[in-house]
Scaffold this active site. Structure first.
Site, PDB file in Angstrom:
ATOM      1  N   SER A 140       0.851  -1.199   0.000  1.00 26.58           N
ATOM      2  CA  SER A 140       0.000   0.000   0.000  1.00 26.58           C
ATOM      3  C   SER A 140       0.883   1.243   0.000  1.00 26.58           C
ATOM      4  O   SER A 140       2.075   1.163  -0.314  1.00 26.58           O
ATOM      5  CB  SER A 140      -0.933  -0.030   1.213  1.00 26.58           C
ATOM      6  N   ASN A 141       0.329   2.385   0.329  1.00 28.02           N
ATOM      7  CA  ASN A 141       1.109   3.621   0.435  1.00 28.02           C
ATOM      8  C   ASN A 141       0.539   4.460   1.574  1.00 28.02           C
ATOM      9  O   ASN A 141      -0.412   4.047   2.243  1.00 28.02           O
ATOM     10  CB  ASN A 141       1.106   4.372  -0.899  1.00 28.02           C
TER      11      ASN A 141
END
Ligand code: PMT
Length: 415
Positions: free
Chosen positions: A217-218
């Protein structure tokens, strides 16, 4: 400038006799801080829980009690209060008050004022936030009274499941002031410049599962996208908010769609865009996902894994292709999160993705981009225009973007 639907509005807050009356002081304060002028009417029972002085202190406006009915201006008080109000909110509303409103009974200042409000199309909206014990709320009489009020146009907010004064954990707790504020804001937003426009907003980060407990993810929090959704709602739009996992509360009034992966976000966005007027793509979509998804947790003992990646769909590109079939959305807005060559990269994305506008976001700065409350963007328009905006709150950035899509939409519809 942020368009604030609460600014300069006149709100009448009715408070009735429930332990939740103490929360009404916080609600009155929040409404006042949001720019509304708030006058309060306390029922006789409410004054046993909280004093009118509390409300006067947080609103700087009068707080009325039944005794005021017999004062010097008695013959006009309830009529005057009803006529000047842009909205009547009763929070907390007891079963007794709800029953009186349903019957049109008018034996105290609050019920008199509610009746004087009328039920015409242009009457001020009536919002009711019930608070009572679960058995009272579930009683057929209360449910029937609420049904009657809804039929006449009232909006019922809550109640919620939670700890009640009786010790029960059940449905009957007054909705929290912040959420009630959202309902008030939504009720007052309908007349903005984006009314009857459908806007789709994406927000947050996607999560690309690797196994049942891990994902790629980020750092996107959803703050910028949620602020865009709120600004579009404030301007009167019909808003679909599609977000990756986040702890943020969706603005009241959005059609909120929660997704996890880029593929889920892509499917939801393509669906919503079939009839939308604009897409505002603030989500940080993962460009890659693990090519294989293990159904079991990958064990450390199996050695160092090699993770092969597969490319995720480019959602903006897919929406642009779909537009050829449906003719929607008319306006496409993207963001470019960059750590170097900000403007050149953003300009490339504006062109490649066929956007009308892109917000170039230098995400290497500590006070802009991911997770923080502020942002600094440069707006690049399809016609070559470039605007560098100073550091602002994400709500202000959202308002600036909404301000710019209004003429783009007007141009598209020829108005
Ligand atoms: O959520 P916050 O914490 O408030 O942070 C806000 C933000 C930094 C995430 C936001 O302001 C932002 O910059 N969003 C875009 C992030 C991004 O993915 O940029 P990009 O340069 O990788 O993508 C360019 C555009 O294509 C974006 O509009 C993106 O949504 C879109 N995209 C990207 C990949 C993909 N597979 N499909 C897409 O449609």
């Amino acid at each position: 400038m942020i368009h604030n639907p609460l600014s300069q509005t006149k709100i009448l807050l009715g408070v009735t006799g429930s332990i939740a009356a103490y929360k009404a002081a916080d609600l009155a304060s929040k409404l006042t801080q949001s720019g509304a002028q708030v006058k309060v009417i306390l029922s006789d029972a409410a004054t046993k829980f909280i004093s009118p002085l509390t409300f006067q202190s947080v609103t700087g406006q009068p707080a009325y009690v039944d005794a005021d009915l017999w004062g010097a201006q008695a013959h006009v008080l309830h009529i005057g209060l009803a006529h000047e109000a842009d909205l009547l909110l009763i929070a907390p509303a007891t079963a007794h008050t709800i029953a009186k409103l349903a019957q049109g009974s008018a034996d105290d200042l609050l019920s008199l004022t509610a009746l004087a409000l009328g039920t015409d199309e242009d009457s001020a909206p009536l919002l009711i936030a019930p608070a009572m014990d679960a058995g009272m709320f579930g009683h057929a009489a209360t449910q029937e009274n609420l049904r009657v009020l809804v039929e006449r146009g009232a909006v019922i907010i809550g109640p919620e499941q939670g700890h009640l004064a009786s010790g029960l954990v059940a449905k009957g707790r007054m909705t929290e002031p912040l959420e009630i504020l959202g309902h008030v804001r939504y009720q007052l937003s309908g007349r903005g410049p984006l009314r009857s426009r459908k806007i789709v907003v994406t927000a947050g980060a996607t999560q690309e599962p690797l196994d049942p407990v891990r994902y790629l993810s980020n750092r996107a929090s959803g703050k910028q996208g949620f602020a865009l959704a709120q600004a579009a709602l404030d301007a009167g739009a019909d808003v679909t908010l599609i977000s990756g996992p986040t702890h943020l509360l969706a603005p009241v009034g959005t059609n909120y769609i929660q997704v996890r992966s880029a593929e889920e976000m892509s499917a939801a966005t393509l669906q919503a865009c079939q009839t939308a007027h604009a897409l505002l793509m603030a989500a940080a979509v993962a460009d890659f996902r693990p090519a294989q998804h293990s159904n079991q947790k990958i064990k450390k003992s199996a050695g160092l894994p090699t993770i092969e990646l597969a490319r995720n769909p480019d959602i903006l590109a897919a929406v642009k292709d779909q537009r050829a079939k449906f003719g929607h959305p008319k306006v496409l807005v993207g963001f470019a999160a960059e750590t170097k060559d900000l403007l050149a990269n953003a300009r490339g994305k504006l062109k490649a993705k066929g956007l009308d506008l892109i917000a170039a976001n230098d995400v290497s700065a500590a006070d802009a981009g991911f997770a923080v409350d502020t942002n600094r963007i440069t707006l690049l328009h399809a016609d070559g225009q470039q605007e560098e905006l100073p550091l602002m709150s994400k709500a202000e950035v959202a308002a600036e973007i909404i301000k710019r899509i209004i003429p783009l939409l007007d141009k598209e519809s020829g108005s």
